[in-house]
Design a protein around this motif. Sequence first.
Motif, PDB file in Angstrom:
ATOM      1  N   ARG A  50       4.292  -3.343  12.496  1.00  0.00           N
ATOM      2  CA  ARG A  50       4.454  -3.489  13.455  1.00  0.00           C
ATOM      3  C   ARG A  50       5.700  -2.463  13.852  1.00  0.00           C
ATOM      4  NH1 ARG A  50       4.586  -9.150  16.489  1.00  0.00           N
ATOM      5  NH2 ARG A  50       2.476  -9.803  15.895  1.00  0.00           N
ATOM      6  N   ARG A  51       5.288  -1.527  14.963  1.00  0.00           N
ATOM      7  CA  ARG A  51       6.432  -0.568  15.341  1.00  0.00           C
ATOM      8  C   ARG A  51       6.562  -0.235  16.626  1.00  0.00           C
ATOM      9  NH1 ARG A  51       4.257   5.004  13.208  1.00  0.00           N
ATOM     10  NH2 ARG A  51       6.182   5.950  14.548  1.00  0.00           N
ATOM     11  N   GLU A  52       7.767  -0.715  17.477  1.00  0.00           N
ATOM     12  CA  GLU A  52       7.728  -0.883  18.761  1.00  0.00           C
ATOM     13  C   GLU A  52       6.251  -1.487  19.127  1.00  0.00           C
ATOM     14  OE1 GLU A  52       7.835   2.681  17.745  1.00  0.00           O
ATOM     15  OE2 GLU A  52       9.631   1.913  17.023  1.00  0.00           O
ATOM     16  N   ASP A  53       5.695  -0.920  20.322  1.00  0.00           N
ATOM     17  CA  ASP A  53       4.559  -1.788  20.875  1.00  0.00           C
ATOM     18  C   ASP A  53       3.130  -1.542  19.938  1.00  0.00           C
ATOM     19  OD1 ASP A  53       6.098  -2.796  22.821  1.00  0.00           O
ATOM     20  OD2 ASP A  53       5.986  -0.924  23.993  1.00  0.00           O
ATOM     21  N   THR A  54       3.271  -1.015  18.966  1.00  0.00           N
ATOM     22  CA  THR A  54       2.059  -0.693  18.256  1.00  0.00           C
ATOM     23  C   THR A  54       1.919  -1.564  16.935  1.00  0.00           C
ATOM     24  OG1 THR A  54       2.732   1.250  17.002  1.00  0.00           O
ATOM     25  CG2 THR A  54       1.896   1.871  19.392  1.00  0.00           C
ATOM     26  N   SER A  55       0.688  -1.914  16.447  1.00  0.00           N
ATOM     27  CA  SER A  55       0.560  -2.128  15.213  1.00  0.00           C
ATOM     28  C   SER A  55      -0.697  -1.726  14.341  1.00  0.00           C
ATOM     29  CB  SER A  55       0.698  -3.875  15.235  1.00  0.00           C
ATOM     30  OG  SER A  55      -0.266  -4.259  15.895  1.00  0.00           O
ATOM     31  N   CYS A  56      -0.642  -2.028  13.209  1.00  0.00           N
ATOM     32  CA  CYS A  56      -1.706  -1.656  12.222  1.00  0.00           C
ATOM     33  C   CYS A  56      -1.780  -2.527  11.237  1.00  0.00           C
ATOM     34  CB  CYS A  56      -1.813  -0.136  11.915  1.00  0.00           C
ATOM     35  SG  CYS A  56      -0.513   0.332  10.702  1.00  0.00           S
ATOM     36  N   LEU A  57      -2.941  -2.486  10.477  1.00  0.00           N
ATOM     37  CA  LEU A  57      -3.157  -3.261   9.132  1.00  0.00           C
ATOM     38  C   LEU A  57      -3.299  -2.347   7.917  1.00  0.00           C
ATOM     39  CD1 LEU A  57      -5.926  -5.857  10.605  1.00  0.00           C
ATOM     40  CD2 LEU A  57      -3.406  -6.239   9.977  1.00  0.00           C
ATOM     41  N   ARG A  58      -2.585  -2.529   6.909  1.00  0.00           N
ATOM     42  CA  ARG A  58      -2.674  -1.818   5.747  1.00  0.00           C
ATOM     43  C   ARG A  58      -3.039  -2.664   4.493  1.00  0.00           C
ATOM     44  NH1 ARG A  58      -1.482   3.909   6.087  1.00  0.00           N
ATOM     45  NH2 ARG A  58      -0.465   4.350   7.925  1.00  0.00           N
ATOM     46  N   GLU A  59      -3.517  -2.433   3.708  1.00  0.00           N
ATOM     47  CA  GLU A  59      -3.963  -3.172   2.592  1.00  0.00           C
ATOM     48  C   GLU A  59      -2.587  -3.074   1.311  1.00  0.00           C
ATOM     49  OE1 GLU A  59      -7.707  -3.942   0.583  1.00  0.00           O
ATOM     50  OE2 GLU A  59      -6.779  -3.017  -1.098  1.00  0.00           O
ATOM     51  N   LEU A  60      -2.243  -4.063   0.729  1.00  0.00           N
ATOM     52  CA  LEU A  60      -1.108  -3.979  -0.272  1.00  0.00           C
ATOM     53  C   LEU A  60      -1.752  -4.522  -1.556  1.00  0.00           C
ATOM     54  CD1 LEU A  60       1.544  -3.152  -1.024  1.00  0.00           C
ATOM     55  CD2 LEU A  60       2.563  -5.312  -0.140  1.00  0.00           C
ATOM     56  N   ALA A  61      -1.794  -3.958  -2.594  1.00  0.00           N
ATOM     57  CA  ALA A  61      -2.222  -4.455  -3.700  1.00  0.00           C
ATOM     58  C   ALA A  61      -1.054  -4.456  -4.584  1.00  0.00           C
ATOM     59  CB  ALA A  61      -3.337  -3.776  -4.483  1.00  0.00           C
ATOM     60  N   TRP A  62      -0.797  -5.261  -5.542  1.00  0.00           N
ATOM     61  CA  TRP A  62       0.084  -5.645  -6.575  1.00  0.00           C
ATOM     62  C   TRP A  62      -0.428  -6.298  -8.086  1.00  0.00           C
ATOM     63  CZ3 TRP A  62      -0.516  -8.651  -2.430  1.00  0.00           C
ATOM     64  CH2 TRP A  62      -0.422 -10.278  -2.908  1.00  0.00           C
ATOM     65  N   ASP A  63       0.119  -5.795  -9.193  1.00  0.00           N
ATOM     66  CA  ASP A  63      -0.258  -6.391 -10.249  1.00  0.00           C
ATOM     67  C   ASP A  63       0.547  -7.762 -10.522  1.00  0.00           C
ATOM     68  OD1 ASP A  63      -1.581  -4.243 -11.136  1.00  0.00           O
ATOM     69  OD2 ASP A  63       0.213  -3.407 -11.832  1.00  0.00           O
ATOM     70  N   GLU A  64      -0.107  -8.856 -11.160  1.00  0.00           N
ATOM     71  CA  GLU A  64       0.550  -9.985 -11.226  1.00  0.00           C
ATOM     72  C   GLU A  64       1.746  -9.834 -12.198  1.00  0.00           C
ATOM     73  OE1 GLU A  64      -0.359 -13.609 -10.428  1.00  0.00           O
ATOM     74  OE2 GLU A  64      -1.156 -12.155  -9.231  1.00  0.00           O
ATOM     75  N   PRO A  65       2.900 -10.409 -11.577  1.00  0.00           N
ATOM     76  CA  PRO A  65       4.172 -10.272 -12.297  1.00  0.00           C
ATOM     77  C   PRO A  65       4.206 -10.871 -13.756  1.00  0.00           C
ATOM     78  CG  PRO A  65       4.391 -11.873 -10.598  1.00  0.00           C
ATOM     79  CD  PRO A  65       2.953 -11.589 -10.556  1.00  0.00           C
TER      80      PRO A  65
END
Lengths: 184, 374
Positions: A50-65
Amino acid sequence: MPTRKSPLPALGSLHLRHPGLYEPLCRAYADAAAICLSESHTSPVEFEIRREDTSCLRELAWDEPSRDALASWRNSHEATEQGATSVGLATVEAELGLVALSRAETRTGADFYIARPGQKLEEAHRLEISGTKAGMLRDLHSRLRQKVHQTRRGLSSRPALACVVGFRVKMVALASLEMEGGDA
Amino acid sequence: MPNPEHQQAQDLAASAELAMARGDSETARNLYARAADLELEGFRQLSRNEPRSRGILAVSYAALLFKAKLYDRAEVAICGLLADPGIPPEFRDELRDLLQVTWDERLLESERLRDSGAELTVALRGGTIGAGTAPAEVAAHYLSGFNLLFSRIAEHEIGDPLRRQGPSPPAIQNLFHARATQASAGSYRFTLKILEPVLEEGQQGSDAHRVSRRALEVLQAVAHNDQAALAEAVPDGSYRLALARLIRNVVPAGDALAEVEVRTENDGPLEAVRLVPEDRWTVNETIRALRALPEQSEIREETIAGTLRAVHLDQHWIRVVPNEGPPVEVSTTSEDLGDVIGPMVNRKVVARISRSGRSERSRPQLLDLELLED
């Protein structure tokens, strides 16, 4: 409905483009983020930015700790703050095309100065990042307001950005003092 | 990067941060010290045509000396940097802040040479706090607030059940010896020296250092809403709620104070717990989670902002005078403790209450009471 955009960059390799992020620290912060994310989610997840009045979706991937990572991040608060730094830097890179140029040493830790690749420190913006595992959206907004207020009060004449990462609510809120005229 | 020296200083500072995270503070200090030397080299190489870069490296140099606990060098360096007219104003403000905490640290360190006992040191900073001075009511509020909090923690460590009424037992009251410490620029400090607790025969040993360490663990867990760490430190749910509410009473709320710092005798500036106004909502989250109420459709919640004028916990009521309108009497329960509510009398509060849907005239029930001023 928020627009779907390209995934956030891999957290463990941010140092390749962020000259102010020392490689061992980059990997440690990525581990901290993975620990915080794994508490509530399974990789990958979609984060709302979320930035000011706009928003977008982005995928985030990670390795198991790994077991070592879990052992070295036993302090939950530190893991939240440093994990947020990792996700926050990935977000400003994806959203604003800015990278960490230098640490901004503070009394108790460090913020970052961010700029476009190739820019000088003289032109950099100060970025303050914090994180929360709280489960409510209003907490994230409240925290961002506080962060912006704190940034504005402490660094009145300097361009600055504030970023808050909500691990449980899968959201990053980003506010610029310049863009918002000093309010979130 | 302005120059290779700055880059090397950054890498060393990052390594120091990782060493701190591992708990290796000696290595961290050495790395911060080497980073400071390199940062100074980097600063000296910058042209005066780069004022922001000079400001950034100047603050970084001073902060690295502070983190390395080289307080004498930090003091000299910061005074020299403040004498440099080429450092932009916003960085000068940061340098002044660092100078204040450097003086604070130096005094604290010199005091410890004379005193090796367990203690908790509380520093109040910002707002109306001056050089070793504080408005009397602010100083009294925090001294009393921390005394009540640490007494509760000591009772918990000794194994006492949660005290619902009355003051703490004499054995606990004799445990703490509070005193204001030397004047220091920009902060007002007091220490709560912890004596050895009196234990009944057969009780587990509970030494003073354990009490001070536990106090910091609880503060950190509540301030960051870390329920797992809090449950580990304080297994009893009623105790957890009582401690969270006592901690909220010492989180800055108004303009009188910007920061409260707490540390034990073994902690440096990087290990201290800091409470700032933005921690209020986190502490409230902790309290809400600990006091989860069952869903009841006929109950509706309200808040009343006003002044707490009367308390009678033996008869289970308090009286709040709203900013507008007549006084409201609110019912309390055994969860509402005297040492949590007592310090709020005649002060601005916000009461979260519930009313039964059946009658407007029945006394509302207190859900939570929060202080709105320092």
